[in-house]
Design a protein around this motif. Structure first.
Motif, PDB file in Angstrom:
ATOM      1  N   ALA A  84      -6.205  -0.131 -12.326  1.00  0.00           N
ATOM      2  CA  ALA A  84      -6.110   0.670 -13.538  1.00  0.00           C
ATOM      3  C   ALA A  84      -5.889   2.137 -13.257  1.00  0.00           C
ATOM      4  O   ALA A  84      -5.535   2.898 -14.150  1.00  0.00           O
ATOM      5  N   GLY A  85      -6.078   2.564 -12.029  1.00  0.00           N
ATOM      6  CA  GLY A  85      -5.908   3.981 -11.708  1.00  0.00           C
ATOM      7  C   GLY A  85      -4.466   4.427 -11.700  1.00  0.00           C
ATOM      8  O   GLY A  85      -4.190   5.624 -11.668  1.00  0.00           O
ATOM      9  N   GLY A  86      -3.523   3.491 -11.700  1.00  0.00           N
ATOM     10  CA  GLY A  86      -2.108   3.864 -11.710  1.00  0.00           C
ATOM     11  C   GLY A  86      -1.580   4.273 -10.356  1.00  0.00           C
ATOM     12  O   GLY A  86      -0.427   4.680 -10.226  1.00  0.00           O
ATOM     13  N   LYS A  87      -2.362   4.189  -9.314  1.00  0.00           N
ATOM     14  CA  LYS A  87      -1.943   4.575  -7.968  1.00  0.00           C
ATOM     15  C   LYS A  87      -1.797   3.328  -7.111  1.00  0.00           C
ATOM     16  O   LYS A  87      -2.653   2.442  -7.132  1.00  0.00           O
ATOM     17  N   SER A  88      -0.712   3.274  -6.362  1.00  0.00           N
ATOM     18  CA  SER A  88      -0.490   2.132  -5.468  1.00  0.00           C
ATOM     19  C   SER A  88      -1.361   2.274  -4.237  1.00  0.00           C
ATOM     20  O   SER A  88      -1.680   3.371  -3.786  1.00  0.00           O
ATOM     21  N   ARG A  89      -1.720   1.134  -3.713  1.00  0.00           N
ATOM     22  CA  ARG A  89      -2.528   1.147  -2.497  1.00  0.00           C
ATOM     23  C   ARG A  89      -1.674   1.595  -1.320  1.00  0.00           C
ATOM     24  O   ARG A  89      -0.456   1.403  -1.297  1.00  0.00           O
ATOM     25  N   SER A  90      -2.337   2.156  -0.318  1.00  0.00           N
ATOM     26  CA  SER A  90      -1.607   2.620   0.868  1.00  0.00           C
ATOM     27  C   SER A  90      -1.027   1.426   1.612  1.00  0.00           C
ATOM     28  O   SER A  90      -1.671   0.367   1.702  1.00  0.00           O
ATOM     29  N   PRO A  91       0.185   1.554   2.148  1.00  0.00           N
ATOM     30  CA  PRO A  91       0.763   0.442   2.923  1.00  0.00           C
ATOM     31  C   PRO A  91      -0.105   0.119   4.129  1.00  0.00           C
ATOM     32  O   PRO A  91      -0.729   1.000   4.734  1.00  0.00           O
ATOM     33  N   ILE A  92      -0.150  -1.144   4.467  1.00  0.00           N
ATOM     34  CA  ILE A  92      -0.934  -1.589   5.617  1.00  0.00           C
ATOM     35  C   ILE A  92       0.001  -2.248   6.621  1.00  0.00           C
ATOM     36  O   ILE A  92       1.115  -2.660   6.293  1.00  0.00           O
ATOM     37  N   VAL A  93      -0.463  -2.337   7.866  1.00  0.00           N
ATOM     38  CA  VAL A  93       0.282  -2.978   8.952  1.00  0.00           C
ATOM     39  C   VAL A  93      -0.556  -4.138   9.469  1.00  0.00           C
ATOM     40  O   VAL A  93      -1.724  -3.961   9.826  1.00  0.00           O
ATOM     41  N   VAL A  94       0.039  -5.326   9.506  1.00  0.00           N
ATOM     42  CA  VAL A  94      -0.637  -6.531   9.990  1.00  0.00           C
ATOM     43  C   VAL A  94      -0.015  -6.904  11.336  1.00  0.00           C
ATOM     44  O   VAL A  94       1.191  -7.134  11.428  1.00  0.00           O
ATOM     45  N   GLU A  95      -0.832  -6.914  12.389  1.00  0.00           N
ATOM     46  CA  GLU A  95      -0.355  -7.280  13.723  1.00  0.00           C
ATOM     47  C   GLU A  95      -0.236  -8.804  13.793  1.00  0.00           C
ATOM     48  O   GLU A  95      -1.228  -9.523  13.863  1.00  0.00           O
ATOM     49  N   MET A  96       0.988  -9.298  13.791  1.00  0.00           N
ATOM     50  CA  MET A  96       1.233 -10.733  13.684  1.00  0.00           C
ATOM     51  C   MET A  96       1.032 -11.482  14.995  1.00  0.00           C
ATOM     52  O   MET A  96       0.845 -12.700  14.991  1.00  0.00           O
ATOM     53  N   ASN A  97       1.067 -10.766  16.143  1.00  0.00           N
ATOM     54  CA  ASN A  97       0.880 -11.456  17.416  1.00  0.00           C
ATOM     55  C   ASN A  97      -0.558 -11.907  17.637  1.00  0.00           C
ATOM     56  O   ASN A  97      -0.834 -12.665  18.562  1.00  0.00           O
ATOM     57  N   SER A  98      -1.484 -11.441  16.807  1.00  0.00           N
ATOM     58  CA  SER A  98      -2.896 -11.798  16.984  1.00  0.00           C
ATOM     59  C   SER A  98      -3.384 -12.790  15.949  1.00  0.00           C
ATOM     60  O   SER A  98      -4.566 -13.117  15.936  1.00  0.00           O
ATOM     61  N   ILE A  99      -2.512 -13.269  15.034  1.00  0.00           N
ATOM     62  CA  ILE A  99      -2.927 -14.253  14.037  1.00  0.00           C
ATOM     63  C   ILE A  99      -1.878 -15.369  13.981  1.00  0.00           C
ATOM     64  O   ILE A  99      -0.768 -15.235  14.506  1.00  0.00           O
ATOM     65  N   THR A 100      -2.251 -16.472  13.339  1.00  0.00           N
ATOM     66  CA  THR A 100      -1.331 -17.594  13.106  1.00  0.00           C
ATOM     67  C   THR A 100      -0.907 -17.548  11.649  1.00  0.00           C
ATOM     68  O   THR A 100      -1.582 -18.104  10.789  1.00  0.00           O
ATOM     69  N   ALA A 101       0.175 -16.857  11.374  1.00  0.00           N
ATOM     70  CA  ALA A 101       0.560 -16.539  10.009  1.00  0.00           C
ATOM     71  C   ALA A 101       1.440 -17.640   9.415  1.00  0.00           C
ATOM     72  O   ALA A 101       1.871 -18.573  10.102  1.00  0.00           O
TER      73      ALA A 101
END
Length: 939
Positions: free
Chosen positions: A391-408
């Motif tokens: 509701a604040g009208g502000k987008s969340r900050s972009p995030i980076v997901v390290e894919m080499n450490s998870i099974t996506a």
């Protein structure tokens, strides 16, 4: 004074100690006397009490062994009591106190096996004695306390010096204590209704004022087998259940798990530690501390993922997803959702669809649906947090997901289509994205990162459509299908003959202008966790230029690096020389370059370097080789020729350089020629860097074979020299060079203890020319100095020379050899002879002997001159005299030759009384034995 005070304090301490021992001994005798009048039938409880009191008094007077014996007897008396539901708590309470005393004393006596055996027997006896079913949680609490207390005793003993092992340490007991505490929580939830109220009669009002441990407040002092009042018993049970409902059991379990984790970590049991960490995270979740639960669960997911415990990993991820939702952790929520949508997550397809829809809502700045299994009040707080952000009208900050450490749910594989590319051809990269999501998904941007960031602009794919646009495009991923992209670009000339690698791949989900997450793979992606490198080498090999669309995703090749090969150079490069080269000379080399390209080349650079020397088919480094661009310039291991701005087709140019080698052997010279030529690459003219490299071997040989020997003044070889006596150094120079060599001269560099016999010693090889196998010999007269016998280093011998064919253009080279080391010995007497080089028949021939005493003593001398048929003699034939220290004596004779020719001189015999028989051998090498007599010509 301090010593006297310490003595008084020690005596006072002993006095108090004796008084205390006497008191406790008297009290224990009183208890024993009273015990003798008891009957087991009617006073069974007192038998336990009296044994405990006797043991306690003995423990106070520091007789621990006797105390242990009475504690054991008290424990046996407890087992003889009749147990009912109404006295079970009292018996268990007293037995745990006695058991604590027995285990503590066993640890103090350094008998841990007895303590462990006693505790196991204690647990085996009471673990099945639950008592009243409505208060079963009390039994679990009692069992948890037993294990926790024994774990504390065990740990305290270890701190005192006890050694534990991996299979027997306090961690196991803390773990069991936590297990019973969890069972207590579960029993409480099953036995205690939520609407339970505390009784108005307050049956627990006197609980803190009990006279005996373990008795109930509503029937204190009651020892019958039946309850005195059923109503009071029911109200008491209700009060205990109500009090149990007020306990937050999670905060009882968490410290026990923390202690167990510390012990398993200390004794290197990683799997048990991870199992307990998961349990601890679950307890934090039940305690509503969701942040700590999320942090703890995040520590162990990597291990379960790498060991492929998919069912355990799935349960952990589901709990982490609930925690991330309840604390509104955007990054963790997205990361866990991406992994739960993957192919290894063991969740139903409907659940994966729900997770994907929630992920889609997040990227649309909407509030996701709550996770299953969360408490209602926690869900409301979590929804409020998500709503506040949206509701604040502000987008969340972009995030980076390290894919080499998870099974996506999406996997990426990028590779070069060849192991190497020519600089004149485009580099091709293939990238595949395979989706395991339950529904189609679109990405906003795909970018490939290279080791050279200048090429990143060629590996970008941007989706111009909206995120919710159903139109299929190159950024639309379907479930179970692979989306392929091909990138091509021309490399820069600075990267020629270098390696180019894929640094990573970025895939953006969500809107670039709003909420988004960047899925980042290092290198070229791949499923590194499930298929490590050790197993990839055994896969079926697939050609890099194959059609990847018909190849199974799991066996696709991984080629993250390629080599940029230079264009093949069309030049004729030769090294012109007249070998072999000679050691230490400035050897002339000519590099000939002919342009065989079809076009004119520019910026031609030539360099010469020494690579290796080849000996017996083994290449070794050669530091004793120096290159010169010009004789007047400094030497180097690498020289560069002057830049040639342009070279037309079929044009030839020569460059001159010099090499000097300080030892013999083969030298491998490397000539590199680089240039630029305009070429057509994809319809565009570009300057291409080319390089031609050749190697050429040069044989290096010694110019001379120099032999040095020592002789006496009669040209006889000697192994020793006498101090103060002259000797000759003979140098024989044999030419080994196949080319004529001109000698400028030679020189002797003498050591400190050697000098020239004459003031001036000139070279005898000045301006001499030698051909192959020619020999030249010269002598130098030397004199050794010193007072004590020793080995002396004569010095070195040098020759200045150069090739005859080089003339004055090349400076003289120098060849130096070391003269031999010789032993020098002192002699007591030196003798010098002064006589003409030859004589005339029937003419006076003067002969003078100079005797020098080189000792610090007065020497008695005997001389005798033998007669000769070839001479008439005038002088002393026999003489006795003395020579003072460091003094001289002169003997003069006149000889009258009677025969011409090479005749024998009269022999002089010299004898020193102190050194009898020593001088004959020494003087034989000094005194001349023959002389040439000429015939007088009569005019």
């Amino acid at each position: 004074m301090l010593s006297g005070l310490s003595c008084l304090l020690f005596r006072l301490e002993n006095a108090f100690y004796e008084l205390a021992q006497a008191y406790y001994h008297h009290e224990s005798r009183v208890v024993k006397a009273h015990r003798d009048h008891l009957n087991k039938t009617t006073h069974a409880l007192l038998f336990v009490r009296h044994q405990f009191k006797v043991a306690f008094y003995n423990e106070l007077k520091q007789d621990s062994h006797t105390a242990l014996k009475h504690y054991r007897q008290a424990y046996l008396h407890l087992h003889e009591l009749r147990i009912t539901d109404y006295n079970l708590l009292e018996i268990k309470t007293n037995s745990c106190i006695v058991n604590f005393k027995i285990c503590k004393l066993c640890f103090e006596h350094n008998t841990p096996l007895d303590a462990i055996s006693q505790f196991r027997r204690h647990v085996d006896i009471y673990k099945s004695k639950i008592g009243t079913a409505d208060l079963a949680f009390e039994h679990s609490a009692w069992m948890s306390k037993q294990f926790a207390v024994f774990g504390d005793l065990f740990e305290e003993a270890i701190r005192a010096g006890l050694t534990a092992i991996q299979t027997q340490h306090p961690g196991f007991y803390y773990q069991e204590a936590a297990r019973y505490a969890i069972a207590r929580k579960q029993l409480c939830r099953g036995l205690c209704p939520a609407e339970l109220k505390y009784p108005a009669s307050d049956p627990l009002a006197e609980a803190d004022k009990m006279e005996y441990y373990g008795q109930r407040p509503w029937r204190q002092g009651h020892q019958s087998l039946e309850a005195p009042s059923v109503q009071k018993e029911r109200e008491g049970i209700q009060a205990l259940q109500y009090r149990e409902c007020q306990v937050d059991h999670s905060w009882l379990v968490i410290p026990l798990l923390s202690s167990a984790i510390a012990q398993f970590k200390k004794y290197k049991s990683p799997r048990m530690k991870r199992y307990l960490v998961v349990q601890m995270g679950e307890e934090y979740y039940h305690a509503k501390d969701y942040s700590k639960a999320l942090a703890l669960l995040g520590r162990v997911t990597w291990e379960y993922r790498s060991e492929r415990w998919w069912s355990i990993l799935t349960n952990i991820l589901q709990l982490s997803l609930r925690c991330a939702y309840l604390v509104m952790s955007f990054e963790e929520y997205v990361t866990v959702s991406i992994e739960l949508m993957g192919r290894y997550a063991q969740v139903p397809r409907e659940e994966k669809i729900r997770i994907q829809m929630n992920l889609h809502k997040i990227f649309q700045d909407e509030v996701p649906e709550p996770e299953h299994g969360c408490e209602h009040d926690s869900v409301e707080k979590g929804r409020a947090l998500w709503t506040t952000i949206s509701a604040g009208g502000k987008s969340r900050s972009p995030i980076v997901v390290e894919m080499n450490s998870i099974t996506a749910f999406v996997e990426c594989k990028a590779c070069f289509t060849a192991d190497s590319f020519l600089c004149e051809s485009p580099v091709t990269v293939k990238l595949g994205l395979h989706s395991f999501a339950p529904m189609p998904i679109r990405f906003s941007q795909l970018s490939v990162r290279f080791s050279n960031e200048a090429y990143n602009q060629f590996g970008i794919v941007v989706d111009e459509n909206a995120v919710d646009d159903p139109i299929e495009s190159t950024s639309y991923l379907k479930p179970g299908q692979t989306l392929w992209h091909t990138f091509q670009f021309i490399v820069e000339q600075d990267d020629v003959d270098c390696n180019l690698s894929i640094a990573g791949v970025d895939l953006v989900l969500g809107s670039l202008e709003g909420c988004c997450a960047t899925l980042r793979w290092t290198d070229g992606g791949g499923d590194a966790i499930v298929h490590p490198f050790a197993t990839q080498v055994h896969r079926k090999k697939v050609a890099l230029n194959a059609d990847f669309s018909v190849v199974s995703w799991d066996v696709l090749p991984s080629n993250y690096s390629t080599h940029i090969s230079p264009r093949e150079a069309n030049l004729d490069v030769q090294l012109l020389q007249k070998g072999p080269a000679l050691v230490n000379e400035f050897y002339l080399m000519t590099v000939s370059i002919t342009n065989t390209e079809v076009a004119q080349i520019s910026n031609v650079r030539t360099s010469i370097s020494v690579v290796t020397a080849v000996a017996d088919a083994v290449a070794t480094a050669q530091p004793n080789t120096f290159l010169y661009e010009d004789i007047d310039l400094p030497c180097s291991q690498l020289i560069s020729m002057p830049l040639l701005e342009e070279l037309k087709p079929n044009q030839k140019v020569d460059n001159v350089a010099y090499v000097r080698c300080v030892d013999s052997g083969a030298r491998l010279m490397c000539i590199q020629v680089s240039y630029q030529i305009p070429i057509d690459i994809s319809g565009k003219m570009s300057m291409c860097n080319c390089m031609k490299e050749i190697t050429s071997s040069i044989e290096v040989c010694e110019p001379f074979n120099i032999t040095v020997s020592l002789t006496n003044m009669k040209f006889e070889k000697i192994e020793k020299v006498q101090l103060g006596e002259a000797f000759l150094s003979r140098m024989e120079v044999k030419c080994l060079s196949p080319w004529p060599v001109a000698l400028q001269g030679s020189s002797l560099n003498l050591a400190k203890l050697v000098k020239f016999a004459d003031e001036e010693s000139l070279s005898q090889l000045t301006d001499v020319s030698l051909k192959q196998n020619d020999c030249a010999v010269e002598f130098r007269c030397l004199l050794s100095s010193g007072q004590t016998p020793s080995e002396i280093d004569i010095g070195s011998y040098s020759i200045e020379w150069r090739r005859v064919q080089n003339g004055a253009a090349v400076p003289f080279a120098s060849t130096t050899v070391s003269l031999p080391t010789v032993e020098a010995e002192p002699i007591p007497l030196s003798l010098h002879v002064d006589m003409p080089a030859y004589g005339h028949m029937k003419a006076v021939l003067p002969l003078t002997y100079l005797l020098h005493n080189q000792t610090p003593f007065v020497q008695d001398m005997e001389i005798a001159m033998e007669s000769s048929e070839a001479f008439m003699l005038s002088g002393h034939k026999q003489l006795f005299f003395r020579i003072l220290p460091d003094s001289q004596h002169i003997l003069r004779y006149n000889l009258f030759p009677l025969f011409p020719g090479y005749v024998t001189l009269p022999r002089l015999r010299v004898n020193m009384v102190r050194y009898s028989g020593v001088l004959d051998q020494l003087l034989s090498s000094v005194v001349p034995t023959h002389i040439f007599i000429k015939v007088c010509m009569v005019l």
